[in-house]
Design a protein around this motif. Structure first.
Motif, PDB file in Angstrom:
ATOM      1  N   ASP A  37       4.962  -6.363  -5.646  1.00 58.99           N
ATOM      2  CA  ASP A  37       3.801  -7.247  -5.688  1.00 58.99           C
ATOM      3  C   ASP A  37       4.177  -8.579  -6.354  1.00 58.99           C
ATOM      4  OD1 ASP A  37       1.125  -8.279  -6.909  1.00 58.99           O
ATOM      5  OD2 ASP A  37       0.518  -6.756  -5.451  1.00 58.99           O
ATOM      6  N   ALA A  42       6.195   6.487 -13.548  1.00 60.77           N
ATOM      7  CA  ALA A  42       6.532   7.093 -12.265  1.00 60.77           C
ATOM      8  C   ALA A  42       7.340   8.371 -12.478  1.00 60.77           C
ATOM      9  CB  ALA A  42       7.307   6.098 -11.402  1.00 60.77           C
ATOM     10  N   ALA A  74       2.367   1.832  -3.321  1.00 63.08           N
ATOM     11  CA  ALA A  74       1.365   2.228  -4.312  1.00 63.08           C
ATOM     12  C   ALA A  74       1.192   3.741  -4.356  1.00 63.08           C
ATOM     13  CB  ALA A  74       0.021   1.558  -4.017  1.00 63.08           C
ATOM     14  N   VAL A  75       1.418   4.436  -3.228  1.00 66.20           N
ATOM     15  CA  VAL A  75       1.261   5.893  -3.274  1.00 66.20           C
ATOM     16  C   VAL A  75       2.578   6.604  -3.531  1.00 66.20           C
ATOM     17  CG1 VAL A  75      -0.780   5.990  -1.824  1.00 66.20           C
ATOM     18  CG2 VAL A  75       1.462   6.194  -0.762  1.00 66.20           C
ATOM     19  N   THR A  76       3.690   5.894  -3.484  1.00 66.74           N
ATOM     20  CA  THR A  76       4.949   6.608  -3.685  1.00 66.74           C
ATOM     21  C   THR A  76       5.650   6.231  -4.985  1.00 66.74           C
ATOM     22  OG1 THR A  76       6.031   4.955  -2.291  1.00 66.74           O
ATOM     23  CG2 THR A  76       5.425   7.023  -1.246  1.00 66.74           C
ATOM     24  N   ASP A  77       5.491   4.994  -5.459  1.00 68.48           N
ATOM     25  CA  ASP A  77       6.243   4.590  -6.642  1.00 68.48           C
ATOM     26  C   ASP A  77       5.547   3.403  -7.321  1.00 68.48           C
ATOM     27  OD1 ASP A  77       8.028   3.584  -8.517  1.00 68.48           O
ATOM     28  OD2 ASP A  77       9.781   4.031  -7.305  1.00 68.48           O
ATOM     29  N   VAL A  78       4.840   3.702  -8.380  1.00 70.49           N
ATOM     30  CA  VAL A  78       4.011   2.671  -9.008  1.00 70.49           C
ATOM     31  C   VAL A  78       4.853   1.516  -9.572  1.00 70.49           C
ATOM     32  CG1 VAL A  78       3.865   3.791 -11.264  1.00 70.49           C
ATOM     33  CG2 VAL A  78       2.008   2.331 -10.508  1.00 70.49           C
ATOM     34  N   ALA A  79       6.054   1.820 -10.040  1.00 70.71           N
ATOM     35  CA  ALA A  79       6.892   0.759 -10.609  1.00 70.71           C
ATOM     36  C   ALA A  79       7.366  -0.182  -9.500  1.00 70.71           C
ATOM     37  CB  ALA A  79       8.087   1.361 -11.348  1.00 70.71           C
ATOM     38  N   ILE A 103      -3.764  -3.328  -7.507  1.00 70.77           N
ATOM     39  CA  ILE A 103      -2.539  -2.904  -8.190  1.00 70.77           C
ATOM     40  C   ILE A 103      -2.801  -2.512  -9.637  1.00 70.77           C
ATOM     41  CG2 ILE A 103      -1.813  -5.288  -8.660  1.00 70.77           C
ATOM     42  CD1 ILE A 103       1.072  -3.799  -8.041  1.00 70.77           C
ATOM     43  N   SER A 112       5.939  -0.611  -6.725  1.00 70.75           N
ATOM     44  CA  SER A 112       4.776  -1.296  -6.178  1.00 70.75           C
ATOM     45  C   SER A 112       4.446  -2.550  -6.992  1.00 70.75           C
ATOM     46  CB  SER A 112       3.623  -0.296  -6.103  1.00 70.75           C
ATOM     47  OG  SER A 112       2.427  -0.823  -6.560  1.00 70.75           O
ATOM     48  N   ALA A 113       4.495  -2.443  -8.333  1.00 77.98           N
ATOM     49  CA  ALA A 113       4.226  -3.618  -9.168  1.00 77.98           C
ATOM     50  C   ALA A 113       5.326  -4.666  -8.992  1.00 77.98           C
ATOM     51  CB  ALA A 113       4.136  -3.204 -10.627  1.00 77.98           C
ATOM     52  N   ASP A 132      -3.955  10.452  -2.392  1.00 77.21           N
ATOM     53  CA  ASP A 132      -2.601   9.999  -2.716  1.00 77.21           C
ATOM     54  C   ASP A 132      -1.577  11.115  -2.530  1.00 77.21           C
ATOM     55  OD1 ASP A 132      -3.530   7.531  -3.159  1.00 77.21           O
ATOM     56  OD2 ASP A 132      -3.130   7.452  -5.312  1.00 77.21           O
ATOM     57  N   ARG A 144       0.836  -1.209   0.000  1.00 80.74           N
ATOM     58  CA  ARG A 144       0.000   0.000   0.000  1.00 80.74           C
ATOM     59  C   ARG A 144       0.868   1.255   0.000  1.00 80.74           C
ATOM     60  NH1 ARG A 144      -3.225  -2.820   3.768  1.00 80.74           N
ATOM     61  NH2 ARG A 144      -2.322  -1.669   5.512  1.00 80.74           N
ATOM     62  N   ARG A 145       1.950   1.197   0.787  1.00 85.80           N
ATOM     63  CA  ARG A 145       2.828   2.373   0.870  1.00 85.80           C
ATOM     64  C   ARG A 145       3.492   2.635  -0.481  1.00 85.80           C
ATOM     65  NH1 ARG A 145       6.537   1.743   5.817  1.00 85.80           N
ATOM     66  NH2 ARG A 145       4.543   1.972   6.885  1.00 85.80           N
ATOM     67  N   LEU A 174       6.253   1.223 -16.327  1.00 81.05           N
ATOM     68  CA  LEU A 174       5.875   1.784 -15.029  1.00 81.05           C
ATOM     69  C   LEU A 174       6.922   2.754 -14.509  1.00 81.05           C
ATOM     70  CD1 LEU A 174       4.329  -1.334 -13.273  1.00 81.05           C
ATOM     71  CD2 LEU A 174       3.192   0.537 -14.468  1.00 81.05           C
ATOM     72  N   GLN A 175       8.192   2.452 -14.762  1.00 80.21           N
ATOM     73  CA  GLN A 175       9.220   3.390 -14.316  1.00 80.21           C
ATOM     74  C   GLN A 175       9.104   4.707 -15.070  1.00 80.21           C
ATOM     75  OE1 GLN A 175      12.278   0.224 -14.497  1.00 80.21           O
ATOM     76  NE2 GLN A 175      13.126   1.182 -12.674  1.00 80.21           N
ATOM     77  N   LYS A 225      13.100   9.158 -12.047  1.00 80.04           N
ATOM     78  CA  LYS A 225      12.143  10.002 -11.337  1.00 80.04           C
ATOM     79  C   LYS A 225      12.707  11.369 -10.952  1.00 80.04           C
ATOM     80  CE  LYS A 225       9.249   8.555  -7.866  1.00 80.04           C
ATOM     81  NZ  LYS A 225       8.792   7.659  -6.787  1.00 80.04           N
ATOM     82  N   ASN A 227      -4.351   0.847  -9.795  1.00 78.95           N
ATOM     83  CA  ASN A 227      -3.380   1.907  -9.474  1.00 78.95           C
ATOM     84  C   ASN A 227      -2.499   2.235 -10.680  1.00 78.95           C
ATOM     85  OD1 ASN A 227      -4.337   2.000  -6.882  1.00 78.95           O
ATOM     86  ND2 ASN A 227      -2.767   0.635  -6.058  1.00 78.95           N
ATOM     87  N   ILE A 228      -2.122   1.206 -11.419  1.00 83.35           N
ATOM     88  CA  ILE A 228      -1.281   1.423 -12.600  1.00 83.35           C
ATOM     89  C   ILE A 228      -2.065   2.219 -13.650  1.00 83.35           C
ATOM     90  CG2 ILE A 228      -0.156   0.232 -14.524  1.00 83.35           C
ATOM     91  CD1 ILE A 228       0.561  -2.017 -12.529  1.00 83.35           C
ATOM     92  N   VAL A 281      -1.244   3.531   5.477  1.00 82.60           N
ATOM     93  CA  VAL A 281       0.098   3.498   4.869  1.00 82.60           C
ATOM     94  C   VAL A 281       1.247   3.965   5.770  1.00 82.60           C
ATOM     95  CG1 VAL A 281      -0.715   3.702   2.489  1.00 82.60           C
ATOM     96  CG2 VAL A 281      -0.145   5.736   3.743  1.00 82.60           C
ATOM     97  N   VAL A 324       4.353   9.913   3.745  1.00 86.49           N
ATOM     98  CA  VAL A 324       5.439   8.936   3.638  1.00 86.49           C
ATOM     99  C   VAL A 324       6.783   9.660   3.563  1.00 86.49           C
ATOM    100  CG1 VAL A 324       6.464   7.132   2.194  1.00 86.49           C
ATOM    101  CG2 VAL A 324       3.995   7.160   2.572  1.00 86.49           C
TER     102      VAL A 324
END
Lengths: 222, 787
Positions: free
Chosen positions: A106, B644, A95-100, B682, A102-103, B336, A92-93, B640-641, B594, B685-686, B378, B343
């Motif tokens: 997972d 991001a 998912a809000v900070t770095d989608v790559a 997930i 997070s995947a 978010d 979850r953490r 995804l990178q 990023k 979210n993507i 979170v 965070v």
């Protein structure tokens, strides 16, 4: 009981879940970044219990595939493993900070729960074999025509909420997310059980593995 | 036995032993629901209870452990049938032994949000129903709890639906944490604060393993509240044939508890009447030693109990004052954005987070509740709920999981009257600002007088001294230079004369002056020297964090400078940080970098229109990445990178627009949700990140979203496109219901669906307009639809 974490992550499997080829170094580097936090967050636990196959409640033997799998096994081993809620928090953490990340985390967590299951199953197999009994492989709710509705019943019989902190939601989904339940046949002769195959699989029309002419549990990962 | 005797800490109360053990011994068939026995085999239950009473048990736990509507589902019995019948069995068995009877309540067996889908309110309602059905019992027991949030729901349900005393016990592993990560100290703080009459540990472990946990509990449960233990009969044998202690070994292993100040003892799994008989023989009639408990100021979440002992950093950034981008996020309910801020403060070393969501025109109570729920999913730092609106505080306090700090009350009587009772009810510590009807007194002595009044009012409201914090209020050096030292003298006076904790919003000191950080750091250091406990500051400002770290070294608190060395051993002392290479925004996005993407966007924004940055730079780069993904030359991780990286560039665009007061970028509104019953988000979210990168205004409803909320969001935003995701075959019907509702209500939106188990055929069957096989496909559909 608490289970131990494997010495090394299964990057090949995680890459496969991510849809990246094994030689893709940038994806692998991303996974490597996630391994440390994941290993910190995971607290794997497992529980198992043998019951006479004849006494299994009807919900646990619904569908052709599970009956084929258990075959003539006199007993059935109920099996559950979870990585614990810490992994869900990490996901979850991320998912809000770095989608790559997070995947990647997972996918690595999915690979990890498989690794933990394999190791736990191996231990159980060894123990039972010392008593001259043999186990089939694992067969989980959701495989083939085996309904997810078996999941809450299995969890109740194993008292997983109390024993390892694993529950099911009303939709039969396991919580924490990175968890596995399964049945294994036990008998006095070596046995493999029957895999579910694609016949009843919900994904048979869209499955990427089938399109490539392979199977989800057969494709080499190295 | 009377209730007074039961909770008397100068005598031992003997509790009963395991019920499941005795039922198993009676040979019940596989899968029998034990709760049904109150109606089918009352004789069996009565015999077991009677045996325990005769063995010496003075409190009998009725066989109601799983008698909740959740666990009875499918048995054909209701809570109202089972609970009174089970209590009656225990009552009959108590007979003339004088034993009291407890309504026994275990966990609901489902995980609460955010780990599961059970809401706090549903859990509360389930417990309330069981509590109301159990009016015939003498006391209520909550036991074998593993989730502090569930303990809170249950305790509130008891307190608001019954006047019976409540005993609460959680179950821990040997590392001193429950399965959900709750530590002993957090449990003690929350249970005691919410009014438990006795606090204990049961199940999971034997007497030997529980001993150190019971010792910790005895050190933090207030002295007036009894501590109790009900261990298992040792550990389970490997072959599954029961537990590894004899009854005599069990009772002998309980001997060391006599030194701890525990005053109630019994047994859990595996224990039987013989165990209890031997236990009673060893404990009955003896006097437990009185517990000496040092009062400690502690704020907590389940996994983190923060002891306020020396300088503690409170992150200040979750506050809309003067932050246009934050205000925009609040208006859009963009959780978010708030979570990312939280965070980042946590990673920078904040120990508590201040949360203020008050903005004119917004529903602050609703927003406070939503924000607290989102944050605790979170971050595991304790929160400081910052509002002057009692309704907002109450909504936040009710759903908060742990012991928070309320910011704030002041010397005005009406404020004290409105907020202190809330702090008491929900077990919160409180900050008092030294101001009253007459404003902020300039002189230190006058501020101290207000502080004294606040402290006395808090004590009178039942809030213990260690939970009172005073904010002497930082006056700015530019406007009230002559009173800067008054603030510091007032801090010192509060510590020395009132014995309370202190807090200051440090950065106020420099308002209106250049190079504010120089002043902030100096003022912080001066305040720490006067005894400041909580410093509200920006933890991402390293010089401030360095001042705190340095203070800990110089004051001797950081023994051997260990923490300082760990933080700075590898840091260059120079403040100039390495500049990311000057690569273009396009390159940064395509390479998935990023930090570089954010920096490149900032450079571009200096002389380029924000929309131009999106349309001429970001989108073309994303398109090239997307094409690579489709051709199979790039894979999901690279996509995804890049996403991001684009996200961090986009954040710069949003900030620039918010600062200019321009309207946010929007190519169109899209509503996204993971359907009801499903928490695998997930994929959703993507999709969200990709759509936002293309400039869409995405309303993300999260996961486990009921159809009504989707319809409501579509009505509110007028979104022409809705994206729904589901991962499991069992949640596909929710997807169908959601689409049906959208159609029924004639909402003019298209629906795109995706998720592992979906197929194009099924998507068509349930009435979706589009099926998307992956996130990229969803973005393509949106781009076509919106043109």
């Amino acid at each position: 009981m608490q289970l131990s974490l494997p010495a090394a992550p299964d990057y090949a499997q995680a890459l496969r879940y991510l849809g990246a080829p094994p030689e893709d170094t940038s994806s692998r580097a991303l996974l490597e970044r996630c391994a440390g936090p994941l290993w910190q967050a995971a607290a794997p636990r497992g529980i198992s219990r043998a019951v006479p196959t004849g006494q299994l409640p009807a919900e646990l033997t619904a569908g052709q595939d599970i009956r084929l799998h258990l075959g003539d096994s006199a007993q059935t081993l109920l099996f559950a493993v979870t990585l614990g809620p810490g992994v869900d928090v990490l996901l979850r953490r991320l998912a809000v900070t770095d989608v790559a990340a997070s995947a990647a985390a997972d996918a690595l967590a999915s690979a990890l729960v498989e690794q933990v299951c394999d190791a736990y199953e191996e231990d159980l197999r060894r123990e039972w074999q010392q008593n001259g009994l043999y186990l089939t492989g694992r067969f989980s709710p959701g495989y083939g025509d085996y309904p997810l509705a078996a999941q809450p019943v299995l969890c109740r019989l194993l008292d997983t909420h109390r024993a390892i902190g694993l529950s099911t939601a009303p939709s039969c989904m396991l919580t924490p997310c990175k968890s596995v339940t399964a049945l294994l046949g036990i008998g006095d002769t070596p046995r493999r059980g029957h895999r579910a195959g694609c016949g009843h699989c919900a994904l048979r029309t869209t499955c990427a593995y089938r399109k490539r002419g392979t199977f989800c549990d057969a494709e080499p990962t190295v | 036995m009377t209730l007074n005797q039961l909770f008397d800490t100068s005598r031992y109360t003997i509790l009963d032993g395991g019920m499941g053990t005795m039922l198993q011994a009676a040979g019940l068939p596989l899968g029998t629901r034990p709760e049904s026995l109150a109606l089918t085999r009352p004789d069996l239950l009565e015999t077991i209870h009677r045996n325990y009473a005769q063995a010496g048990a003075q409190l009998l736990y009725a066989n109601t452990f799983g008698a909740s509507d959740h666990k009875l589902a499918g048995t054909g019995y209701t809570v109202e049938q089972v609970v009174p019948a089970a209590i009656a069995c225990a009552r009959r068995a108590a007979g003339d032994t004088g034993a009291l009877v407890a309504l026994d309540i275990g966990p609901l067996g489902e995980l609460l949000e955010p780990a599961g889908t059970l809401t706090f309110e549903d859990a509360y309602n389930a417990f309330a129903r069981t509590v109301r059905a159990g009016q015939d019992a003498d006391v209520i027991v909550l036991e074998t709890m593993t989730d502090l949030y569930e303990v809170k729901a249950a305790l509130l349900a008891c307190r608001e639906n019954s006047d019976k005393p409540v005993l609460v016990s959680m179950t821990f592993e040997e590392n001193g944490r429950s399965f959900t990560g709750c530590c002993v100290e957090s449990f003690a703080a929350v249970a005691a604060g919410l009014g438990a009459s006795a606090i204990g540990v049961n199940c999971s472990l034997g007497p030997v393993e529980i001993l150190p946990l019971a010792r910790r509990l005895c050190e933090c449960v207030p002295a007036g509240i009894p501590v109790f233990v009900k261990p298992n009969r040792g550990l389970p044998r490997a072959d599954g044939s029961g537990y590894d202690m004899t009854a005599e070994q069990f009772a002998a292993a309980m001997e060391p508890y006599k030194e701890l100040g525990v005053s109630m003892v019994g047994g859990c799994c595996g224990t039987d009447t013989e165990c209890i008989r031997l236990l009673a023989r060893r404990f009955a009639g003896l006097v437990p030693p009185a517990r000496q408990v040092k009062p400690v100021s502690r704020l907590c979440t389940p996994v983190r109990a923060v002891e306020i002992d020396g300088p503690t950093v409170v992150g200040e950034r979750l506050n809309p004052t003067g932050k246009k981008r934050f205000q925009q996020a609040l208006r859009e309910e963009d959780m978010d954005y708030l979570l990312a801020q939280a965070v980042s403060q946590m990673e920078a070393g904040a120990q508590l987070l201040d949360v203020n969501v008050g903005l004119p025109g917004l529903d602050e109570p609703a927003l406070m509740e939503k924000t607290v729920r989102a944050l605790q999913a979170v971050v595991d730092l304790p929160l400081v709920l910052d509002s002057s609106d009692p309704a907002a505080l109450e909504r936040g306090l009710r759903v908060y999981n742990g012991k928070p700090l309320v910011n704030s009350v002041n010397g005005k009587q009406e404020v004290l009257d409105a907020i202190l009772p809330l702090c008491k009810k929900y077990s919160a510590a409180v900050i008092g600002l030294t101001l009253d009807e007459a404003g902020i007194p300039a002189e230190a002595e006058a501020r101290l007088a207000v502080a004294r009044r606040i402290r006395d009012a808090a004590l009178a409201a039942g809030i213990p001294q260690e939970d009172i914090y005073i904010d002497c209020l930082t006056l700015t050096a530019s406007a009230q230079q002559e009173h800067v030292m008054d603030t510091l003298r007032a801090v010192e006076g509060c510590k020395r004369e009132l014995g309370v904790r202190t807090i200051l919003g440090v950065s106020n000191i420099s308002f209106g002056l250049p190079c504010r950080e120089y002043l902030n750091v100096s003022f912080l250091t001066l305040a720490l020297a006067r005894g400041l406990d909580l410093a509200i500051l920006n933890p991402n400002a390293e010089p401030m964090m360095a001042a705190v770290a340095a203070w800990r070294v110089l004051s001797g608190q950081d023994a051997g400078s260990t923490a300082y060395i760990a933080r700075y051993a590898n840091a260059a002392p120079a403040v100039v940080s390495a500049q990311p290479g000057q690569i273009s925004l396009e390159q940064a996005v395509e390479q998935g970098l990023k930090a570089e993407a954010g920096a490149a966007a900032r450079r571009l924004l200096a002389d380029t229109d924000p929309l131009e940055v999106v349309n001429a730079h970001l989108v073309p780069a994303l398109d090239r990445v997307g094409q690579g993904f489709e051709k199979g030359t790039l894979f999901l991780p690279q996509l995804l990178q890049s996403a991001a990286a684009a996200q961090s560039a986009f954040e710069q665009v949003r900030t620039a627009l918010a600062e200019q007061g321009g309207s946010p970028v929007s190519r169109g509104a899209i509503v996204l949700a993971t359907v009801q019953g499903d928490i695998h988000d997930i994929g959703k979210n993507i999709v969200k990140v990709l759509l936002e990168n293309y400039g869409y205004q995405v309303t993300d409803l999260g996961r486990d979203v009921p159809p009504e909320r989707v319809a409501e969001a579509v009505r509110r935003t007028g979104a022409p496109l809705v994206g729904l995701s589901a991962l499991m075959t069992t949640t596909l019907p929710s997807m169908r219901r959601t689409i049906q509702l959208l159609r029924q209500e004639n909402l003019p939106c298209k629906v795109v669906v995706g998720g592992a188990v979906l197929t194009p055929e099924y998507a068509a069957e349930i009435g979706a307009d589009f099926y998307a096989r992956d996130a990229k496909a969803t973005a393509d559909i949106a781009n076509t639809l919106f043109g």
